[in-house]
Design an enzyme around this catalytic site. Structure first.
Site, PDB file in Angstrom:
ATOM      1  N   TYR A 104       0.842  -1.206   0.000  1.00 38.48           N
ATOM      2  CA  TYR A 104       0.000   0.000   0.000  1.00 38.48           C
ATOM      3  C   TYR A 104       0.873   1.250   0.000  1.00 38.48           C
ATOM      4  O   TYR A 104       1.969   1.259   0.572  1.00 38.48           O
ATOM      5  CB  TYR A 104      -0.857   0.057   1.271  1.00 38.48           C
ATOM      6  N   TYR A 143      -0.420  -9.857   0.916  1.00 41.53           N
ATOM      7  CA  TYR A 143       0.629  -9.247   1.739  1.00 41.53           C
ATOM      8  C   TYR A 143       0.618  -9.845   3.144  1.00 41.53           C
ATOM      9  O   TYR A 143      -0.404 -10.320   3.629  1.00 41.53           O
ATOM     10  CB  TYR A 143       0.477  -7.719   1.785  1.00 41.53           C
ATOM     11  N   ARG A 153      -2.567 -11.919   4.022  1.00 40.77           N
ATOM     12  CA  ARG A 153      -3.910 -11.598   3.532  1.00 40.77           C
ATOM     13  C   ARG A 153      -4.067 -12.104   2.108  1.00 40.77           C
ATOM     14  O   ARG A 153      -3.190 -11.903   1.275  1.00 40.77           O
ATOM     15  CB  ARG A 153      -4.151 -10.074   3.496  1.00 40.77           C
ATOM     16  N   HIS A 156      -7.153  -8.795  -2.144  1.00 39.95           N
ATOM     17  CA  HIS A 156      -8.487  -8.231  -1.880  1.00 39.95           C
ATOM     18  C   HIS A 156      -8.515  -6.769  -2.271  1.00 39.95           C
ATOM     19  O   HIS A 156      -7.485  -6.095  -2.310  1.00 39.95           O
ATOM     20  CB  HIS A 156      -8.865  -8.387  -0.402  1.00 39.95           C
ATOM     21  N   HIS A 158     -10.554  -3.300  -1.019  1.00 38.15           N
ATOM     22  CA  HIS A 158     -11.451  -2.718  -0.014  1.00 38.15           C
ATOM     23  C   HIS A 158     -12.496  -1.844  -0.711  1.00 38.15           C
ATOM     24  O   HIS A 158     -12.172  -1.109  -1.657  1.00 38.15           O
ATOM     25  CB  HIS A 158     -10.660  -1.840   0.957  1.00 38.15           C
TER      26      HIS A 158
HETATM   27 FE   LIG Z   1      -6.059  -4.586   2.798  1.00 36.40          FE
END
Ligand SMILES: [Fe+2]
Length: 235
Positions: A104, A143, A153, A156, A158
């Site tokens: 991110y 990640y 994770r 995905h 969000h």
């Molecule tokens: Fe996330």
């Protein structure tokens, strides 16, 4: 614009506030019985046009910089539906996601994966008169996170949905089909099967564009028996 009061749903599809395998829910879930707060004009109304507050739609996350981001280009589309399967037009769908390497653009995300100078990972679209939305992005990577040893994770995206009133905001995550990490992810697993499948998009050849991008479909049902699991803290 005003709404009738929101009808709470009684649906096992919604994740509980407390899911101990997802460690941070232990600290943040309510320790006391919930108190019902009467809804007033502040909650039951909103701006005539959200977009006036939020700015123009950003429907192509691959075109926010000089070059094209690294990663598989994808087209995500679907409909926002109410409990009677009717389309919900004018819904803002906000999108945020990691890049193709699973990183991110955020100061707190410092794991050893590269940032992509051509990818920020944030956008927003609005549903049309038939409740349809569509955006173009790159497929996010998985990640690691600190929940437990070797926690990863699944890939995905969000999503946050704004309806006509300030109280009508729902937050969820969209997963990808055939991802083995879903099965071992405490966040996804806070939603029991078969409801967990409602958060998984499906590959769609009709919306896949030849020589350009893979299409995934994801319908979002706001409430009722087919409601999409949301993160809004059900008790
Ligand atoms: Fe996330």
């Amino acid at each position: 614009m005003s709404l009738t009061p929101y009808l709470p749903e009684d649906d096992k599809a919604q994740p509980p506030s407390l899911h101990p395998d997802y460690r941070s829910t232990v600290l943040r879930s309510p320790g006391q019985p919930l108190i019902r707060i009467p809804q007033t004009l502040t909650e039951l109304t909103g701006p005539d046009e959200w977009i006036n507050l939020m700015g123009d739609p950003v429907a192509d996350l691959t075109k926010q910089h000089k070059g094209a981001p690294i990663g598989p280009r994808i087209i995500v589309s679907g409909r926002v539906l109410d409990e009677n399967h009717r389309p919900v037009p004018g819904t803002i769908v906000e999108i945020w996601q990691a890049n193709a390497a699973g990183r991110y653009v955020h100061t707190r995300d410092q794991w050893d994966a590269p940032l992509d100078p051509n990818f920020t990972g944030a956008g927003r679209v609005i549903t049309d008169a038939q409740g349809h939305y569509r955006y173009v992005t790159v497929k996010p990577g998985p990640y690691p996170w600190g929940n437990h040893y070797n926690a990863w994770r699944p890939a995905h995206i969000h999503l946050s949905l704004h309806g006509p009133a300030f109280a009508t905001r729902l937050v969820t995550q969209m997963y990808f089909p055939d991802d083995p990490l879903i099965e071992i992810d405490p966040i996804a697993n806070a939603v029991p099967m078969p409801y967990r499948q409602r958060m998984v998009s499906r590959f769609d050849i009709e919306t896949t564009k030849a020589n350009w991008a893979i299409g995934y479909l994801f319908d979002i049902v706001l409430r009722g028996h087919a409601a999409t699991p949301m993160e809004n803290g059900h008790a």
